[in-house]
Write an enzyme that holds these catalytic residues in place. Structure first.
Site, short mmCIF file in Angstrom:
data_model
loop_
_atom_site.label_atom_id
_atom_site.label_comp_id
_atom_site.label_asym_id
_atom_site.label_seq_id
_atom_site.Cartn_x
_atom_site.Cartn_y
_atom_site.Cartn_z
CB THR A 47 -10.71 -5.71 20.85
OG1 THR A 47 -10.52 -4.31 20.58
CG2 THR A 47 -10.44 -6.50 19.58
CB SER A 72 -0.93 0.00 1.22
OG SER A 72 -1.80 -1.10 1.19
CE LYS A 81 0.07 -7.47 -2.39
NZ LYS A 81 0.45 -7.06 -1.01
CG ASN A 95 -3.14 1.65 13.52
OD1 ASN A 95 -2.33 0.77 13.29
ND2 ASN A 95 -3.79 1.74 14.66
CB VAL A 96 -2.14 3.94 6.92
CG1 VAL A 96 -2.70 4.70 5.72
CG2 VAL A 96 -0.64 4.22 7.08
CE LYS A 154 -0.19 -2.67 16.26
NZ LYS A 154 -0.60 -1.35 15.70
NE ARG A 199 7.35 -12.26 1.20
CZ ARG A 199 7.51 -12.84 2.40
NH1 ARG A 199 8.62 -13.51 2.65
NH2 ARG A 199 6.59 -12.73 3.33
CG ASP A 200 2.52 -10.59 -4.09
OD1 ASP A 200 2.23 -11.03 -5.21
OD2 ASP A 200 1.72 -10.55 -3.14
CB SER A 227 9.74 2.04 12.99
OG SER A 227 9.58 1.27 14.17
#
Length: 329
Positions: A190, A14, A42, A166-167, A129, A38-39, A126
């Protein structure tokens, strides 16, 4: 960025896709962009959107775990943006060694390849988290930060870290999850008090560009991100729909931290960012403040999502969700 060669690991993800689009639009004089991932599927999909016949792009299939392939990828590069990672918390919890192979050993391969090829600048993505980590993924990102800051000492290559939140609305985040679950007539929550930091993809791109243009090497750059309450996201997406409390998953926190108390002594405030300065190296916090008109934070400073001063409202969240659904259909 004029005449620069730039390598993006995890380049078909993304962030990588958005970053390539940003560079091609705003820096048309860039020499070459190498998209490393590696995909292969994509690669094919991304090449349809950004064909190498039209743009200065090379699509390179490879894994950061492969040291020789990283050495080849970094050849003749001026800048490396390292975004490749195993990033899903539950998957990392169940496969800790696989996470370590990518997020720690792979990072060392990126560092060694950049040094061997005399790359001028390396920026690593980074995560919040990484601060007081409670899960395998967070611990691996803390390790990434330590590896990068250690690599910066006494080397010509500059290694800087940007700490993402978080995006909002990205794949794997709570927004698409809730949009999918609302069809079942309830939303799994949660914990009713859970909070998270949030940035837009554009803010993430701006963060990386700030690091490229203003990074000194050895620092961690943190955006002043707003927080949202998980219940406000649920209300914005599906008002009136039942909430079912399912409990916090293994490795999850109630609140996230972008700057920890242990980092306060090295942290300064500069515009819309906090900069965690290195404790050792060719420059320090006092020098950074003097040269950039930055301000040291308070001695007991912490930047935690549950005690933020800036919050996203239900209306704001609803507006962002509307934009996302219109863009992606």
């Amino acid at each position: 960025m004029k005449s620069k060669n730039i390598l993006i690991t995890g380049g078909t993800g993304s962030f990588g896709t958005a970053f390539v689009g940003y560079l091609l639009e705003h820096h048309p004089d860039i020499a070459r962009i190498v998209v490393f991932s590696r995909d292969e599927q994509k690669h094919v999909e991304m090449a349809r959107r950004f064909p190498p016949s039209k743009y200065p792009l090379r699509y390179m299939v490879g894994d950061i775990r492969d040291r020789e392939r990283m050495m080849e990828a970094c050849r003749n590069m001026d800048i490396v943006v390292h975004a490749a990672a195993m990033k899903h918390v539950p998957v990392a919890e169940e496969n800790p060694m696989e996470c370590a192979k990518t997020n720690i050993l792979g990072v060392q391969n990126v560092i060694d390849a950049a040094l061997a090829n005399k790359v001028s600048q390396v920026i690593a993505l980074s995560s919040d988290k990484a601060v007081a980590p409670a899960n395998v993924y967070g611990a691996s990102k803390l390790f990434l930060e330590k590896l990068f800051l250690n690599a910066n000492r006494e080397n010509a290559t500059q290694f800087s870290v940007v700490r993402y939140a978080n995006v909002f609305g990205s794949k794997g985040s709570v927004v698409p999850f809730f949009l999918e679950k609302m069809a079942e007539g309830y939303l799994p929550i949660t914990h009713p008090e859970m909070t998270r930091f949030s940035i837009s993809m554009q803010e993430g791109l701006d963060l990386v560009m700030f690091a490229i243009q203003h990074g000194k090497g050895g620092e961690v750059i943190v955006p002043k991100a707003p927080s949202y309450r998980i219940l406000d996201v649920a209300t914005a997406i599906a008002p009136g729909v039942e909430h079912r409390i399912v409990g916090i998953r293994p490795g999850e926190k109630l609140h996230e931290m972008m700057v920890g108390a242990s980092e306060a002594a090295q942290t300064v405030e500069l515009g819309c960012y906090y900069i965690v300065c290195p404790s050792e190296g060719p420059w320090d916090k006092a020098q950074y403040c003097s040269e950039n008109n930055a301000t040291p934070v308070a001695e007991a400073f912490e930047f935690e999502s549950g005690r933020n001063t800036e919050w996203m409202t239900v209306e704001t969240i609803r507006g962002l969700i509307k934009q996302i659904t219109q863009t992606h259909g």
